[in-house]
Design a protein around this motif. Structure first.
Motif, PDB file in Angstrom:
ATOM      1  N   VAL A  72       0.912  -1.024   0.015  1.00  0.00           N
ATOM      2  CA  VAL A  72       0.079   0.087   0.039  1.00  0.00           C
ATOM      3  C   VAL A  72       0.877   1.217  -0.078  1.00  0.00           C
ATOM      4  CG1 VAL A  72      -1.766   1.231   1.347  1.00  0.00           C
ATOM      5  CG2 VAL A  72      -1.794  -1.186   1.449  1.00  0.00           C
ATOM      6  N   LEU A  73       0.576   2.229  -0.752  1.00  0.00           N
ATOM      7  CA  LEU A  73       1.337   3.407  -0.962  1.00  0.00           C
ATOM      8  C   LEU A  73       0.374   4.563  -0.084  1.00  0.00           C
ATOM      9  CD1 LEU A  73       3.993   4.836  -1.867  1.00  0.00           C
ATOM     10  CD2 LEU A  73       2.362   5.767  -3.615  1.00  0.00           C
ATOM     11  N   ILE A  74       0.981   5.013   0.953  1.00  0.00           N
ATOM     12  CA  ILE A  74       0.279   6.381   1.479  1.00  0.00           C
ATOM     13  C   ILE A  74       1.035   7.674   1.202  1.00  0.00           C
ATOM     14  CG2 ILE A  74       0.046   7.234   3.730  1.00  0.00           C
ATOM     15  CD1 ILE A  74       0.227   4.321   5.123  1.00  0.00           C
ATOM     16  N   VAL A  75       0.312   8.428   0.519  1.00  0.00           N
ATOM     17  CA  VAL A  75       0.818   9.555   0.025  1.00  0.00           C
ATOM     18  C   VAL A  75       0.557  10.782   1.035  1.00  0.00           C
ATOM     19  CG1 VAL A  75       1.027  11.399  -1.779  1.00  0.00           C
ATOM     20  CG2 VAL A  75       0.601   8.912  -2.570  1.00  0.00           C
ATOM     21  N   GLY A  76       1.400  11.185   1.826  1.00  0.00           N
ATOM     22  CA  GLY A  76       1.117  12.293   2.998  1.00  0.00           C
ATOM     23  C   GLY A  76       1.292  11.610   4.220  1.00  0.00           C
ATOM     24  N   ALA A  77       2.297  11.957   5.009  1.00  0.00           N
ATOM     25  CA  ALA A  77       2.173  11.314   6.544  1.00  0.00           C
ATOM     26  C   ALA A  77       1.964  12.435   7.493  1.00  0.00           C
ATOM     27  CB  ALA A  77       3.794  10.806   6.620  1.00  0.00           C
ATOM     28  N   GLY A  78       0.570  12.813   7.214  1.00  0.00           N
ATOM     29  CA  GLY A  78       0.179  13.903   8.078  1.00  0.00           C
ATOM     30  C   GLY A  78      -0.793  13.306   9.115  1.00  0.00           C
ATOM     31  N   GLY A  79      -2.122  14.351   9.132  1.00  0.00           N
ATOM     32  CA  GLY A  79      -3.235  14.044   9.967  1.00  0.00           C
ATOM     33  C   GLY A  79      -3.875  12.625   9.591  1.00  0.00           C
ATOM     34  N   LEU A  80      -3.956  12.197   8.241  1.00  0.00           N
ATOM     35  CA  LEU A  80      -4.688  11.163   7.779  1.00  0.00           C
ATOM     36  C   LEU A  80      -3.749  10.097   7.558  1.00  0.00           C
ATOM     37  CD1 LEU A  80      -6.927  12.598   5.021  1.00  0.00           C
ATOM     38  CD2 LEU A  80      -7.573  12.178   7.237  1.00  0.00           C
ATOM     39  N   GLY A  81      -2.391  10.205   7.047  1.00  0.00           N
ATOM     40  CA  GLY A  81      -1.549   9.124   6.788  1.00  0.00           C
ATOM     41  C   GLY A  81      -1.134   8.586   8.052  1.00  0.00           C
ATOM     42  N   CYS A  82      -1.081   9.037   9.182  1.00  0.00           N
ATOM     43  CA  CYS A  82      -0.533   8.641  10.269  1.00  0.00           C
ATOM     44  C   CYS A  82      -1.655   7.628  10.726  1.00  0.00           C
ATOM     45  CB  CYS A  82      -0.030   9.580  11.282  1.00  0.00           C
ATOM     46  SG  CYS A  82       1.252  10.638  10.985  1.00  0.00           S
ATOM     47  N   PRO A  83      -2.745   7.910  11.174  1.00  0.00           N
ATOM     48  CA  PRO A  83      -3.698   6.779  11.574  1.00  0.00           C
ATOM     49  C   PRO A  83      -3.757   5.858  10.823  1.00  0.00           C
ATOM     50  CG  PRO A  83      -4.896   8.813  11.155  1.00  0.00           C
ATOM     51  CD  PRO A  83      -3.438   9.234  11.083  1.00  0.00           C
ATOM     52  N   ALA A  84      -3.748   6.041   9.319  1.00  0.00           N
ATOM     53  CA  ALA A  84      -3.934   4.976   8.348  1.00  0.00           C
ATOM     54  C   ALA A  84      -2.652   4.185   8.354  1.00  0.00           C
ATOM     55  CB  ALA A  84      -3.975   5.651   6.975  1.00  0.00           C
ATOM     56  N   GLY A  85      -1.474   4.570   8.293  1.00  0.00           N
ATOM     57  CA  GLY A  85      -0.502   3.843   8.568  1.00  0.00           C
ATOM     58  C   GLY A  85      -0.374   3.037   9.691  1.00  0.00           C
ATOM     59  N   LEU A  86      -0.740   3.460  10.789  1.00  0.00           N
ATOM     60  CA  LEU A  86      -0.723   2.587  12.194  1.00  0.00           C
ATOM     61  C   LEU A  86      -1.754   1.317  12.110  1.00  0.00           C
ATOM     62  CD1 LEU A  86      -1.421   5.102  14.927  1.00  0.00           C
ATOM     63  CD2 LEU A  86       0.436   3.641  14.724  1.00  0.00           C
ATOM     64  N   TYR A  87      -2.766   1.542  11.298  1.00  0.00           N
ATOM     65  CA  TYR A  87      -3.759   0.284  11.216  1.00  0.00           C
ATOM     66  C   TYR A  87      -3.269  -0.455  10.133  1.00  0.00           C
ATOM     67  CZ  TYR A  87      -6.513   1.991  14.916  1.00  0.00           C
ATOM     68  OH  TYR A  87      -7.128   2.536  16.147  1.00  0.00           O
ATOM     69  N   LEU A  88      -2.643  -0.122   9.152  1.00  0.00           N
ATOM     70  CA  LEU A  88      -2.247  -0.973   7.909  1.00  0.00           C
ATOM     71  C   LEU A  88      -1.108  -1.838   8.465  1.00  0.00           C
ATOM     72  CD1 LEU A  88      -2.636   1.448   5.139  1.00  0.00           C
ATOM     73  CD2 LEU A  88      -3.884  -0.536   5.440  1.00  0.00           C
ATOM     74  N   ALA A  89       0.049  -0.927   9.086  1.00  0.00           N
ATOM     75  CA  ALA A  89       1.074  -1.610   9.793  1.00  0.00           C
ATOM     76  C   ALA A  89       0.668  -2.744  10.468  1.00  0.00           C
ATOM     77  CB  ALA A  89       1.971  -0.794  10.480  1.00  0.00           C
ATOM     78  N   SER A  90      -0.272  -2.554  11.509  1.00  0.00           N
ATOM     79  CA  SER A  90      -0.746  -3.505  12.458  1.00  0.00           C
ATOM     80  C   SER A  90      -1.529  -4.767  11.973  1.00  0.00           C
ATOM     81  CB  SER A  90      -1.576  -2.550  13.436  1.00  0.00           C
ATOM     82  OG  SER A  90      -1.083  -1.459  13.921  1.00  0.00           O
ATOM     83  N   ALA A  91      -1.986  -4.396  10.951  1.00  0.00           N
ATOM     84  CA  ALA A  91      -2.901  -5.341  10.050  1.00  0.00           C
ATOM     85  C   ALA A  91      -2.235  -6.512   9.661  1.00  0.00           C
ATOM     86  CB  ALA A  91      -3.919  -4.731   9.173  1.00  0.00           C
ATOM     87  N   GLY A  92      -0.756  -6.200   9.266  1.00  0.00           N
ATOM     88  CA  GLY A  92       0.114  -7.077   8.614  1.00  0.00           C
ATOM     89  C   GLY A  92       0.203  -7.143   7.212  1.00  0.00           C
ATOM     90  N   ILE A  93      -0.036  -6.073   6.799  1.00  0.00           N
ATOM     91  CA  ILE A  93       0.098  -5.542   5.016  1.00  0.00           C
ATOM     92  C   ILE A  93       1.748  -5.771   5.014  1.00  0.00           C
ATOM     93  CG2 ILE A  93       0.425  -3.666   3.438  1.00  0.00           C
ATOM     94  CD1 ILE A  93      -2.449  -4.353   4.385  1.00  0.00           C
ATOM     95  N   GLY A  94       2.061  -6.302   3.854  1.00  0.00           N
ATOM     96  CA  GLY A  94       3.570  -6.787   3.667  1.00  0.00           C
ATOM     97  C   GLY A  94       4.396  -5.573   3.494  1.00  0.00           C
ATOM     98  N   GLU A  95       3.833  -4.578   2.684  1.00  0.00           N
ATOM     99  CA  GLU A  95       4.816  -3.552   2.299  1.00  0.00           C
ATOM    100  C   GLU A  95       4.092  -2.270   2.244  1.00  0.00           C
ATOM    101  OE1 GLU A  95       7.602  -4.223  -0.848  1.00  0.00           O
ATOM    102  OE2 GLU A  95       8.243  -1.959  -0.873  1.00  0.00           O
ATOM    103  N   LEU A  96       4.816  -1.121   2.887  1.00  0.00           N
ATOM    104  CA  LEU A  96       4.116   0.277   2.906  1.00  0.00           C
ATOM    105  C   LEU A  96       5.145   1.268   2.429  1.00  0.00           C
ATOM    106  CD1 LEU A  96       2.477   0.831   6.388  1.00  0.00           C
ATOM    107  CD2 LEU A  96       1.194   0.230   4.293  1.00  0.00           C
ATOM    108  N   GLY A  97       4.606   1.967   1.444  1.00  0.00           N
ATOM    109  CA  GLY A  97       5.386   3.164   0.848  1.00  0.00           C
ATOM    110  C   GLY A  97       4.807   4.460   1.509  1.00  0.00           C
ATOM    111  N   ILE A  98       5.806   5.180   2.009  1.00  0.00           N
ATOM    112  CA  ILE A  98       5.286   6.401   2.168  1.00  0.00           C
ATOM    113  C   ILE A  98       6.194   7.686   1.901  1.00  0.00           C
ATOM    114  CG2 ILE A  98       5.102   8.086   4.442  1.00  0.00           C
ATOM    115  CD1 ILE A  98       5.518   5.340   6.104  1.00  0.00           C
ATOM    116  N   VAL A  99       5.128   8.620   1.159  1.00  0.00           N
ATOM    117  CA  VAL A  99       5.437   9.698   0.293  1.00  0.00           C
ATOM    118  C   VAL A  99       5.454  10.932   1.159  1.00  0.00           C
ATOM    119  CG1 VAL A  99       5.562  11.048  -1.916  1.00  0.00           C
ATOM    120  CG2 VAL A  99       4.747   8.631  -1.759  1.00  0.00           C
TER     121      VAL A  99
END
Ligand SMILES: Nc1ncnc2c1ncn2[C@@H]1O[C@H](COP(=O)(O)OP(=O)(O)OP(=O)(O)O)[C@@H](O)[C@H]1O
Ligand SMILES: [Zn+2]
Length: 432
Positions: A72-99
């Motif tokens: 999953v690619l998350i564009v923007g590690a701000g107000g939305l990207g942070c919580p989205a990243g938290l739950y995706l990382a916790s859910a066991g997604i294999g790879e995250l990209g952060i722009v």
């Protein structure tokens, strides 16, 4: 001639259809390969860690394996990207990209929950990666400390299964939309401002793309961001978490996603509403058979926000209609009579203001309301100096005030506003 043009158009349409069909086959092959490569490969750790979601009938071992094989690619590690990243990382997604091309600022911390006092001034992408890997050491994180632009977007997006738009500006929304349409990727798009948030999935399951809904961008002056309008942290938390949920549903190929629907969250009333979006536009500039956009364009220009245009719009004043903070400081020190007007709204004025300044909000000045005693206060030519936060609104205010006070007194814009006052005159003066 006309007949020739028609056959060219027909051939082009046929090629597009063939390309789409080829992509569908590629996608099919990709998911087939994924299911064979990953079958039966949950480790004991995976089972223990994800057991509470694996036992859900919508997830199961097969689903958990799908998540493990997803990116999953998350564009923007701000107000939305942070919580989205938290739950995706916790859910066991294999790879995250952060722009993200920005660094962590103290005013981010009330909502951007991956960052902390320890990561102030670090690139947000780095700060987010460190936090996510602390939660899940199995997670692969790739960071892109760049501004996503037409020149790099396709290359950055290409390896990912799904893209999350967690940015805060219209130009990037169009860029991400077009790139996702061209690459045939679903785009989970969120936004939050003040107490309200919105969420949908574009370009998925036959649903519309962002351009189908908004073929033309809004006038730049009508767009408000969190910096100007404010936002409550928990509201971005709600929308960012829901973006992660929608991404998981797409990856698991579950029904009931928000494709074709817009979810509107009102934090003041604690209510969620669903609005049906219009179907795909038959003449959409990017996703229809009549597409005119076949490669990425200049999005800042498209949205009318080219720096030069913006500057032109703001530069409403001549140089003698403005004053530097240094010159204003000398006038104040010499105690010459003058009047300082602050054109921010009263809530912002309450946060901080220059001593002795008078609060007359820009709207009131433009509507010429409550300015009656101003001529009296400035009679005899008492000069007026106008502040706002960063020196944009004050320029517009001065334009109006100069007309109002013509023949009575001169109004000047304080260049750079309160930010300039903080950085160049008084570090103890707060900024926000
Ligand atoms: N084109 C882009 N490329 C990379 N990152 C982007 C792009 N556009 C926006 N962003 C990032 O998206 C994030 C959006 O976060 P958010 O909406 O919380 O606002 P912010 O910019 O951090 O804060 P504020 O608006 O309060 O100053 C920011 O970190 C910003 O750097
Ligand atoms: Zn479209």
């Amino acid at each position: 001639m006309e007949a020739q043009q028609e056959s060219i158009a027909a051939l082009e349409a046929e090629i597009r259809e063939l390309q789409a069909s080829l992509q569908r086959k590629k996608d099919e092959l990709h998911s087939l390969k994924q299911s064979t490569v990953t079958a039966g490969k949950l480790t004991n750790n995976d089972i223990a860690r994800y057991s509470r979601q694996i036992i859900l009938p919508q997830v199961t071992v097969a689903g958990q394996l799908k998540l493990k094989a997803s990116s999953v690619l998350i564009v923007g590690a701000g107000g939305l990207g942070c919580p989205a990243g938290l739950y995706l990382a916790s859910a066991g997604i294999g790879e995250l990209g952060i722009v993200d091309y920005d660094t962590v600022e103290v005013n981010n911390l009330h909502r951007q929950v991956l960052h902390s006092e320890l990561t102030l001034n670090l690139p947000k992408a780095q700060s987010a990666r460190a936090a996510l890997q602390q939660i899940n050491s199995q997670l692969k994180v790739r960071t892109y400390e760049v501004q996503l632009k037409s020149e790099n977007a396709l290359e950055i997006l290409q390896p990912y299964d799904i893209v999350l738009d967690c940015t805060d500006n219209v130009a990037t929304r169009y860029l991400l939309n077009d790139a996702c349409v061209l690459l045939k990727k679903p785009l989970v798009s969120g936004s939050a401002l003040q107490f309200e948030g919105q969420l949908t999935i574009y370009n998925y399951n036959g649903g519309p793309c962002y351009r189908c809904i908004f073929p033309t961008p809004p006038p730049p002056e009508t767009v408000t961001n969190c910096g100007d309008g404010g936002v409550l942290g928990a509201v971005t938390g709600v929308i960012g978490s829901l973006q992660a949920l929608e991404a998981v549903k797409v990856l698991l190929k579950l029904d009931g996603t928000l494709a074709g629907r817009l979810l509107i969250f009102d934090g003041t009333a604690s209510s969620f509403r669903n609005v049906k979006l219009r179907p795909r536009r038959e003449d959409c500039a990017v996703c229809s058979a009549k597409a005119t956009i076949t490669k990425l364009i200049d999005y800042e220009q498209f949205c009318g926000m080219r720096a030069s245009d913006k500057d032109m719009a703001l530069k409403v004043l001549q140089s003698d209609e403005r004053i530097s903070v240094e010159d204003l400081k000398s006038i104040r020190d010499s105690r010459k009579p003058h009047l300082v007007i602050d054109v921010r709204n009263p809530l912002e004025f309450e946060i901080c203001h220059i001593e002795g300044s008078v609060n007359i909000p820009l709207k009131q000045i433009i509507e010429d309301k409550g300015l009656d005693d101003l001529k009296q206060r400035t009679s005899g030519g008492i000069p007026v100096f106008v502040f706002c936060r960063r020196g944009n609104d004050s320029q517009l205010a001065v334009k109006h005030l100069r007309k109002k006070l013509e023949g009575v007194a001169e109004a000047k814009d304080v260049v750079g506003g309160l930010h300039a006052w903080h950085y160049r005159i008084d570090n103890n003066f707060p900024i926000y």
